[in-house]
Motif scaffolding. Structure first.
Motif, PDB file in Angstrom:
ATOM      1  N   THR A 136     -25.983  45.758  14.748  1.00  0.00           N
ATOM      2  CA  THR A 136     -25.616  46.834  13.891  1.00  0.00           C
ATOM      3  C   THR A 136     -26.384  48.282  15.004  1.00  0.00           C
ATOM      4  O   THR A 136     -26.925  48.811  13.832  1.00  0.00           O
ATOM      5  N   PRO A 137     -25.367  48.526  15.034  1.00  0.00           N
ATOM      6  CA  PRO A 137     -25.673  49.396  16.712  1.00  0.00           C
ATOM      7  C   PRO A 137     -25.280  51.154  16.017  1.00  0.00           C
ATOM      8  O   PRO A 137     -24.414  51.009  15.357  1.00  0.00           O
ATOM      9  N   VAL A 138     -26.709  52.208  15.590  1.00  0.00           N
ATOM     10  CA  VAL A 138     -26.271  53.315  15.699  1.00  0.00           C
ATOM     11  C   VAL A 138     -27.069  54.374  16.188  1.00  0.00           C
ATOM     12  O   VAL A 138     -27.811  54.548  16.963  1.00  0.00           O
ATOM     13  N   ARG A 139     -26.185  54.981  17.198  1.00  0.00           N
ATOM     14  CA  ARG A 139     -26.595  55.916  17.590  1.00  0.00           C
ATOM     15  C   ARG A 139     -27.136  57.042  17.130  1.00  0.00           C
ATOM     16  O   ARG A 139     -26.543  58.253  16.105  1.00  0.00           O
ATOM     17  N   ILE A 140     -28.732  57.047  17.780  1.00  0.00           N
ATOM     18  CA  ILE A 140     -29.613  58.093  17.194  1.00  0.00           C
ATOM     19  C   ILE A 140     -29.919  58.496  18.127  1.00  0.00           C
ATOM     20  O   ILE A 140     -30.238  59.330  18.844  1.00  0.00           O
ATOM     21  N   LEU A 141     -30.408  60.095  17.664  1.00  0.00           N
ATOM     22  CA  LEU A 141     -31.839  60.754  18.298  1.00  0.00           C
ATOM     23  C   LEU A 141     -32.800  60.320  18.099  1.00  0.00           C
ATOM     24  O   LEU A 141     -33.294  60.157  17.686  1.00  0.00           O
ATOM     25  N   LYS A 142     -33.437  60.726  19.774  1.00  0.00           N
ATOM     26  CA  LYS A 142     -35.227  59.587  19.959  1.00  0.00           C
ATOM     27  C   LYS A 142     -35.909  60.277  18.966  1.00  0.00           C
ATOM     28  O   LYS A 142     -35.700  61.841  19.312  1.00  0.00           O
ATOM     29  N   ASN A 143     -36.938  59.789  18.377  1.00  0.00           N
ATOM     30  CA  ASN A 143     -37.690  60.786  17.521  1.00  0.00           C
ATOM     31  C   ASN A 143     -39.004  59.660  17.270  1.00  0.00           C
ATOM     32  O   ASN A 143     -38.589  58.380  17.907  1.00  0.00           O
ATOM     33  N   LYS A 144     -40.304  59.750  17.048  1.00  0.00           N
ATOM     34  CA  LYS A 144     -40.677  58.550  16.356  1.00  0.00           C
ATOM     35  C   LYS A 144     -40.085  57.480  15.526  1.00  0.00           C
ATOM     36  O   LYS A 144     -40.766  56.066  16.260  1.00  0.00           O
ATOM     37  N   MET A 145     -39.415  57.535  14.390  1.00  0.00           N
ATOM     38  CA  MET A 145     -38.992  56.539  14.004  1.00  0.00           C
ATOM     39  C   MET A 145     -38.220  55.728  15.339  1.00  0.00           C
ATOM     40  O   MET A 145     -38.054  54.522  15.090  1.00  0.00           O
ATOM     41  N   ALA A 146     -37.179  56.428  15.785  1.00  0.00           N
ATOM     42  CA  ALA A 146     -36.468  55.523  17.040  1.00  0.00           C
ATOM     43  C   ALA A 146     -36.589  54.507  17.788  1.00  0.00           C
ATOM     44  O   ALA A 146     -36.619  53.662  17.985  1.00  0.00           O
ATOM     45  N   ARG A 147     -38.232  55.130  18.143  1.00  0.00           N
ATOM     46  CA  ARG A 147     -39.003  54.030  19.398  1.00  0.00           C
ATOM     47  C   ARG A 147     -39.907  53.087  18.622  1.00  0.00           C
ATOM     48  O   ARG A 147     -39.500  52.215  19.238  1.00  0.00           O
ATOM     49  N   THR A 148     -40.316  53.430  17.313  1.00  0.00           N
ATOM     50  CA  THR A 148     -40.535  52.418  16.186  1.00  0.00           C
ATOM     51  C   THR A 148     -39.625  51.320  16.584  1.00  0.00           C
ATOM     52  O   THR A 148     -39.621  50.062  16.609  1.00  0.00           O
ATOM     53  N   TYR A 149     -38.637  51.452  15.842  1.00  0.00           N
ATOM     54  CA  TYR A 149     -37.681  51.040  15.637  1.00  0.00           C
ATOM     55  C   TYR A 149     -37.476  50.074  16.612  1.00  0.00           C
ATOM     56  O   TYR A 149     -36.575  48.402  16.823  1.00  0.00           O
ATOM     57  N   ILE A 150     -37.053  50.964  17.259  1.00  0.00           N
ATOM     58  CA  ILE A 150     -36.656  49.314  19.369  1.00  0.00           C
ATOM     59  C   ILE A 150     -37.632  49.207  19.591  1.00  0.00           C
ATOM     60  O   ILE A 150     -37.340  47.669  19.728  1.00  0.00           O
ATOM     61  N   LYS A 151     -38.629  49.586  19.859  1.00  0.00           N
ATOM     62  CA  LYS A 151     -39.746  48.635  19.539  1.00  0.00           C
ATOM     63  C   LYS A 151     -40.390  46.889  19.277  1.00  0.00           C
ATOM     64  O   LYS A 151     -39.767  46.122  19.439  1.00  0.00           O
ATOM     65  N   LYS A 152     -39.585  47.809  17.934  1.00  0.00           N
ATOM     66  CA  LYS A 152     -40.226  45.957  17.086  1.00  0.00           C
ATOM     67  C   LYS A 152     -38.537  45.373  17.370  1.00  0.00           C
ATOM     68  O   LYS A 152     -38.500  44.077  17.124  1.00  0.00           O
ATOM     69  N   GLU A 153     -37.426  46.102  16.992  1.00  0.00           N
ATOM     70  CA  GLU A 153     -36.283  45.032  17.733  1.00  0.00           C
ATOM     71  C   GLU A 153     -36.830  43.982  18.276  1.00  0.00           C
ATOM     72  O   GLU A 153     -36.343  43.243  18.847  1.00  0.00           O
ATOM     73  N   LYS A 154     -37.166  44.537  19.604  1.00  0.00           N
ATOM     74  CA  LYS A 154     -37.322  43.685  21.071  1.00  0.00           C
ATOM     75  C   LYS A 154     -38.241  43.037  21.065  1.00  0.00           C
ATOM     76  O   LYS A 154     -38.090  42.039  21.175  1.00  0.00           O
ATOM     77  N   GLU A 155     -39.804  43.430  19.447  1.00  0.00           N
ATOM     78  CA  GLU A 155     -40.599  41.882  19.641  1.00  0.00           C
ATOM     79  C   GLU A 155     -40.034  41.020  18.690  1.00  0.00           C
ATOM     80  O   GLU A 155     -41.165  39.794  18.226  1.00  0.00           O
ATOM     81  N   GLY A 156     -39.014  41.241  18.207  1.00  0.00           N
ATOM     82  CA  GLY A 156     -38.044  40.091  17.953  1.00  0.00           C
ATOM     83  C   GLY A 156     -38.166  40.318  16.349  1.00  0.00           C
ATOM     84  O   GLY A 156     -37.990  39.338  15.400  1.00  0.00           O
ATOM     85  N   THR A 157     -38.615  41.365  15.425  1.00  0.00           N
ATOM     86  CA  THR A 157     -39.019  41.731  14.496  1.00  0.00           C
ATOM     87  C   THR A 157     -37.656  41.588  13.304  1.00  0.00           C
ATOM     88  O   THR A 157     -36.539  41.736  13.659  1.00  0.00           O
TER      89      THR A 157
END
Length: 222
Positions: A136-157
Motif C-alpha cells: 500500500t505505497p504512499v509517497r510522503i515527505l520524510k518526518n518522524k512519523m515516516a521514519r517510525t512507520y518504515i522502521k516498524k514495517e521492516k520489522e514485520g509489524t
C-alpha cells in the motif's frame, strides 16, 4: 475577493476543457476493478483479507485489454511539474495528466501553511515511501512519523498495528500543520517547487510552457 475571481476562472476553464474533450454530454464513470485481493482487515468491507468466503480474482493483461475494448483514456499521474512535462506525456500517447504536488503550494490550496512551507523547502531527496512492503505505497515527505512507520514495517509489524501510526495523520498535517507526526503526502517534484504561487499563475504557466515546448519541438522537426 481576488481569490474567488481566480477560482471562477479555473472552474470555467475546466468546464471548457471538459466540453472540448467529451462534448456536450453527461459523462458517467464505470470503474474497472483489476483485483479484489486485499491485505487490510477492515471488517466493514467484504473484501478484507480474512474473508475466505468469496472467490478472489486478479485480471490478466489480456483480460484488461478485453474489458476496456479500446475505450480507456490514459492519464499520466506523477512527476508532472511543468508544461514541458505535460507535452512529453501527451507525446508518449497520454490523453491527459493529473497534477497534485504543485497545487499543494498554491495560495488557494486550503492546507495548513506549515504543510505548504514543508513542500516549498523540500529537496529532491526529502520524500520517502511508506507501505511499500505491505503493498500500500504512499509517497510522503520524510518526518518522524515516516521514519517510525518504515522502521516498524521492516520489522514485520502487523498492518493493524501500523495503522496506529497513520490514523488521523493526514488530518494532523492538513488542518493542524503537524509536520512531525502528520502525513505530508507529496510527490518527488516537491524538490522543484520553490515558492507559493496563485492557482491562476500556476495554470497559466503550465499552458504557456506547454505551448513553448510544442513550438520548439515542431521547429526542430520541420
Amino acid at each position: 475577493g481576488l481569490g474567488d475571481v481566480y477560482k471562477r476562472q479555473v472552474y470555467d476553464l475546466a468546464e471548457q476543457i471538459k466540453k472540448d474533450f467529451y462534448g456536450n454530454r453527461i459523462v458517467m464513470f464505470a470503474p474497472l476493478y483489476l483485483s479484489n485481493y486485499c491485505i487490510n482487515g477492515c471488517v466493514y468491507c467484504p473484501y478484507h483479507k480474512k474473508n475466505t468466503h468469496i472467490a478472489r480474482k486478479k485480471l490478466t493483461q489480456e483480460e484488461i485489454v478485453k474489458e476496456v475494448n479500446g475505450s480507456m483514456k490514459i492519464l499520466v499521474d506523477g512527476g508532472i511539474r511543468s508544461g514541458t512535462d505535460i507535452f512529453k506525456a501527451l507525446a508518449l500517447g497520454a490523453d491527459g495528466v493529473q497534477v497534485g504536488t504543485i497545487l499543494l503550494a498554491s495560495t488557494e490550496c486550503p492546507i495548513h501553511q506549515n504543510y505548504k512551507n514543508a513542500i516549498i523547502k523540500a529537496k529532491d531527496t526529502d520524500t520517502t515511501v511508506t507501505g511499500r512492503i505491505a503493498g500500500t505505497p504512499v509517497r510522503i515527505l520524510k518526518n518522524k512519523m515516516a521514519r517510525t512507520y518504515i522502521k516498524k514495517e521492516k520489522e514485520g509489524t502487523e498492518m493493524m498495528e501500523l495503522e496506529k501510526y497513520t490514523l488521523g495523520s493526514l488530518k494532523r498535517a492538513v488542518f493542524e500543520g503537524d509536520v512531525e507526526t502528520g502525513s505530508l503526502m507529496s510527490g518527488q517534484v516537491a524538490g522543484m517547487v520553490h515558492e507559493e504561487r496563485s492557482l491562476k499563475d500556476i495554470i497559466e504557466g503550465l499552458f504557456k510552457e506547454y505551448e513553448e515546448e510544442k513550438k520548439r519541438v515542431m521547429e526542430v522537426h520541420l
